[in-house]
Design a protein around this motif. Structure first.
Motif, mmCIF file in Angstrom:
data_model
loop_
_atom_site.group_PDB
_atom_site.id
_atom_site.type_symbol
_atom_site.label_atom_id
_atom_site.label_comp_id
_atom_site.label_asym_id
_atom_site.label_seq_id
_atom_site.Cartn_x
_atom_site.Cartn_y
_atom_site.Cartn_z
ATOM 1 N N GLN A 43 12.664 -6.068 26.757
ATOM 2 C CA GLN A 43 11.339 -5.718 27.268
ATOM 3 C C GLN A 43 11.142 -6.398 28.618
ATOM 4 N N ALA A 44 10.270 -5.827 29.445
ATOM 5 C CA ALA A 44 9.991 -6.425 30.747
ATOM 6 C C ALA A 44 9.210 -7.719 30.547
ATOM 7 N N PRO A 45 9.291 -8.641 31.519
ATOM 8 C CA PRO A 45 8.635 -9.943 31.363
ATOM 9 C C PRO A 45 7.152 -9.858 31.010
ATOM 10 N N LEU A 46 6.471 -8.815 31.426
ATOM 11 C CA LEU A 46 5.055 -8.728 31.102
ATOM 12 C C LEU A 46 4.828 -8.070 29.735
ATOM 13 N N ASP A 48 5.843 -5.210 28.632
ATOM 14 C CA ASP A 48 5.789 -3.762 28.678
ATOM 15 C C ASP A 48 6.338 -3.359 30.046
ATOM 16 N N PRO A 49 7.134 -2.335 30.203
ATOM 17 C CA PRO A 49 7.699 -1.426 29.204
ATOM 18 C C PRO A 49 8.806 -2.079 28.367
ATOM 19 N N LEU A 50 9.263 -1.310 27.365
ATOM 20 C CA LEU A 50 10.358 -1.739 26.514
ATOM 21 C C LEU A 50 11.603 -0.949 26.910
ATOM 22 N N SER A 51 12.782 -1.517 26.576
ATOM 23 C CA SER A 51 13.992 -0.745 26.886
ATOM 24 C C SER A 51 14.786 -0.494 25.612
ATOM 25 N N CYS A 60 13.834 3.170 29.621
ATOM 26 C CA CYS A 60 12.614 2.374 29.523
ATOM 27 C C CYS A 60 11.464 3.263 29.079
ATOM 28 N N ARG A 62 7.209 3.001 28.052
ATOM 29 C CA ARG A 62 6.027 2.160 27.894
ATOM 30 C C ARG A 62 5.689 2.086 26.414
ATOM 31 N N HIS B 407 11.214 -1.315 36.569
ATOM 32 C CA HIS B 407 10.919 -1.653 35.174
ATOM 33 C C HIS B 407 10.044 -2.914 35.111
ATOM 34 N N ILE B 524 12.286 5.948 33.132
ATOM 35 C CA ILE B 524 13.242 5.190 33.939
ATOM 36 C C ILE B 524 14.494 4.946 33.103
#
Lengths: 74, 742
Positions: A43-46, A48-51, A60, A62, B407, B524
């Motif tokens: 997942q991104a540091p914030l 969201d989004p997820l991978s 990726c 959201r 991302h 993405i």
């Protein structure tokens, strides 16, 4: 369970894809079809989004988008 | 764009001259690298008609049949048309865009992610056109132990399949041989997968209603009918399709839904059903899954702490390069222009001295020096920044990091209704809007591009700095009243914060009003990390620079000449001006430089001066007068010109910079009619807010027109920004006065 709740590194099978017409069509065309295996890679540091890894690629999504994908309980 | 290297020929069934092939593939499948590898340096970039989607074409030489035109179609996931890019792909592939259809489609597939690539291959085969499959990135697949079995794949698909590694050149000769073979003996095969009876019935119902340009073999008509069924829905997409098939398609879909069928899942699913059934015979899926190295790198680069640090470092590097490192090159261009201008001026002076042509020589010389050479200089000055930004973007994109950056920033930019991919263009805007707007091309969706390029002019570019510096330096106290807080750095920081907020809020509002979100969000993909490919990077930089010089350069040049004319006409000799002003006559002594003395009057009498006077009532509520009005006209060439123009207006000469003490003093001495100082902290603040927002850059306008595909959107952007700038300055100035600051 929906895809946004899938824990890190866990995998599951897709049961169904809901959502708006064009978005749903895009997910289906990327191969996120019922019966396809999908695993969560990060997942991104914030948060969201997820991978996710699906059919050998990393995509990726959201959280709200991932919530459109219903999973089979393992 | 040269038509020689293009699939341009009279739209007849049989084309004279070189055959044409088109490259089609998923994004990240290495299509551009393959294109560059087979066409060498011959590639040309143009646009698809009515869009800003790049249309790249080049020439490949085959030993047996000679030159072959190669068209590079934008990377797509599917032929189904929901975005401009996807529409262009199917129209270009079939010659529906008025150009002849390519003789052969080369499907560039992604060997490690073969299933998804095969989906696109199946769609191409449905169209029953000659196809060659380039199985690209086989080195990556080999490293993962997932090398597809070429023979099985070729047999199952019924078309030639060639293993390639575009970046090393592996397999390219075999690919060329296969292309040559298919061009000389074209062979089409029916698609390997089967449709259900229900879908065939739906397609059959639609076929008689297809527009005439869709005519062709029965199999292709069926494919196009299914394509319409998949592409059309209630959204505005394909609204330009003729009503008849469109209505019929909607009716068929509705009927299917009522019957409990899911047309989209059926069409997509029956393609994937074939892929899934055959896949184990192409690739040994028992091997371990996935790109382990990329995953390990991502553990670091997408980690909340280390990932954020790396991201900030990379972005700081890009920004620093754009903001500072480009300066020597920009200065060199400026110095080169000045030198050239000096020579031409000397030449003009020399001619004037020997053969005065009734005053025509100085005008012509001035046009050449300040209009044309100045214009060329201001076009070329952008080249270092554009080249640097696209160098970074190309490296980041080719290495796979640009997708990660998007991302990482997605959550943050969603606040403003923008996707993560808007981050690099927006950040670049703080250095210069011109390369930043060009960089919106990295965003896949046209709607996102339009919103982003509409707000980039609001980011506080480096050209605003001299204006801030002049105003803050001349008028702001060193410390905030009664404190030890330094006021000037605070004011400067405040301007940047203000600009950031205005930019994001504007994006949010535009995204909700004039440009409501279209339904397909961009998915993405995080491609595996790869070493950037030098040739692809160099080509990408060159393509963008050439495009800027050719397309935006012309507009900038013309606009600079127009602006020069506004500031230079009507022309009066120093003597004529002196005769009109008793005030100036009183100042004349034996060694007075008449021209310097009368320059402020000359500019007041020019069209720009007339505009300054005319707009005075409009800008008066902002605290500005006609002299500032002239400065605003001059600033349209580039904001930093404001300082020099003010220098001329106040008779200090144009050889001033923002640190000039004479200019600052002169400004402080200026009085209003009622005797109060012309410039106060409040005027300075209002002026800075105006400059932070206002659209005052012809080059930005030129590149905006270029990238949005016409004057319409560019005109809208200029309009809304001008109104916004006026309103915000008005609020600051009148609000400040109301609070008793003025």
């Amino acid at each position: 369970m929906t895809l946004d709740a899938l824990p890190l590194d866990a995998s599951a099978m897709i049961r169904s894809v809901r959502g708006d017409g064009p978005f749903r069509r895009r997910l289906l065309e990327l191969g996120l079809l019922p019966g396809t295996a999908i695993s969560r890679t990060g997942q991104a540091p914030l948060g969201d989004p997820l991978s996710f890894r699906v059919r050998g690629a990393v995509l990726c999504l959201r959280r709200s988008e991932a919530a459109c994908i219903e999973l089979d309980q393992p | 764009m040269s038509d020689a290297a293009d699939c341009h020929a009279p739209p007849t069934a049989k084309r004279e001259g070189a055959p044409c092939i088109a490259l089609i593939g998923n994004p990240n499948a290495g299509k551009s690298t393959l294109f560059n590898a087979i066409t060498g340096g011959s590639a040309q970039v143009g646009n698809y008609v009515g869009t800003t989607v790049d249309r790249q074409s080049g020439v490949m030489r085959l030993s047996d049949i000679g030159p072959v035109n190669v068209l590079d179609i934008p990377g797509i996931w599917s032929f189904a048309a929901r975005s401009p890019e996807e529409r262009i792909a199917i129209e270009a592939a079939l010659g529906l865009d008025g150009r002849p259809a390519p003789d052969l489609l080369v499907l560039v597939t992604d060997a490690p992610r073969l299933q998804r690539s095969l989906y696109l291959v199946l769609q191409a085969l449905e169209l029953e056109v000659p196809v060659v499959v380039a199985l690209n990135l086989v080195d990556e697949a080999r490293d993962q132990g997932r090398l597809p079995d070429i023979n099985n794949l070729s047999e199952a698909l019924g078309v030639p399949v060639v293993a390639t590694v575009a970046r090393t050149g592996e397999g390219l000769d075999a690919l060329k041989a296969a292309i040559s073979q298919q061009l000389q003996h074209p062979r089409t095969v029916p698609p390997p997968h089967r449709w259900s009876e229900a879908l065939l019935a739906d397609a059959a119902e639609l076929i008689p209603l297809l527009p005439s340009r869709f005519s062709g073999p029965a199999a292709r008509q069926r494919a196009l009918a299914l394509w319409l069924l998949l592409s059309i829905d209630d959204a505005a997409a394909l609204s330009d399709q003729p009503d008849l098939p469109r209505d019929a398609a909607l009716r068929i879909r509705e009927r299917a839904t009522t019957a409990g069928r899911d047309l989209v899942a059926e069409i997509v699913g029956q393609r994937y059903a074939w892929i899934d059934a055959r896949f184990s015979s192409f690739v040994n899926t028992a091997d371990r899954e996935g790109a382990a190295l990329s995953d390990r790198i991502d553990r670091v680069l997408l980690h909340p702490v280390s990932g954020s640090i790396v991201f900030l470092l990379v972005m700081a590097l890009v920004f620093q390069a754009l903001f500072s490192w480009s300066a020597p090159a920009v200065d060199a261009v400026g110095a080169g222009t000045s030198t050239l201008q000096g020579w031409v001026q000397q030449g003009a002076d020399w001619v004037e001295l020997r053969a005065p042509l009734g005053g025509a020589t100085p005008i012509f010389g001035d046009l050449l020096v300040n209009g044309i050479l100045g214009g060329v200089g201001s076009v070329v000055e952008f080249v270092p920044q554009i080249a640097l930004l696209f160098l970074f973007i190309a490296i980041l994109e080719d290495s796979g990091y640009l997708a990660r950056a998007a991302h990482l920033m997605d959550r943050l930019l969603r606040i403003a209704g923008l996707p993560g991919k808007a981050f690099v263009p927006l950040l670049s805007g703080f250095a210069c809007a011109v390369p930043a707007i060009a960089a919106t091309r990295t965003m896949p969706r046209f709607r996102d591009r339009l919103v982003t390029m509409a707000v980039i002019p609001l980011t506080s570019c480096s050209a605003r700095l001299p204006v801030y510096a002049l105003m803050i330096g001349a008028l702001f106290p060193e410390f905030l009243p009664n404190t030890a807080v330094p006021a000037r750095p605070l004011a400067l920081f405040g301007m940047y914060a203000f600009s950031t907020v205005v930019t994001l809020v504007a994006a949010l509002i535009l995204g909700k009003t004039v440009m409501p979100d279209v339904a397909t969000p961009d998915v993405i993909e995080l491609p595996p990390y790869r070493l950037p490919h030098l040739r692809t990077v160099v080509w990408a930089v060159w393509a963008r620079v050439a495009d800027f010089l050719r397309e935006a350069g012309r507009v900038i040049l013309v606009a600079t000449v127009v602006l020069w004319a506004l500031l230079s006409f009507p022309r009066y000799s120093p003597e004529e001006l002196l005769a009109q002003s008793p005030e100036l006559q009183a100042q004349v002594t034996a060694e007075t430089d008449l021209e310097a003395l009368t320059r402020p009057l000359a500019i007041e009498k020019s069209y720009a001066g007339w505009i300054g006077h005319t707009i005075e009532p409009v800008i008066e509520p902002l605290g500005f007068d006609w002299q500032i009005g002239i400065g605003l006209v001059g600033a349209f060439a580039a904001r930093e010109v404001f300082v020099a123009t003010m220098g001329v207006v106040y008779g200090v000469g144009d050889d001033v910079d923002e640190n000039s003490l004479t200019l600052r003093e002169k400004m402080l001495q200026e009085k209003r009619v009622d005797g109060t100082p012309r410039y106060t902290v409040l005027t300075a603040l209002s002026l800075m807010v105006f400059f932070a927002v206002a659209f005052q850059c012809l080059s930005t306008l030129a590149v905006l027109k270029r990238e949005s595909g016409g004057w319409k959107w560019a005109g809208f952007v200029v309009g809304y920004i001008t109104v916004l700038a006026w309103v915000l300055s008005f609020v600051v100035f009148q609000g400040g006065r109301w609070l008793g600051w003025g």
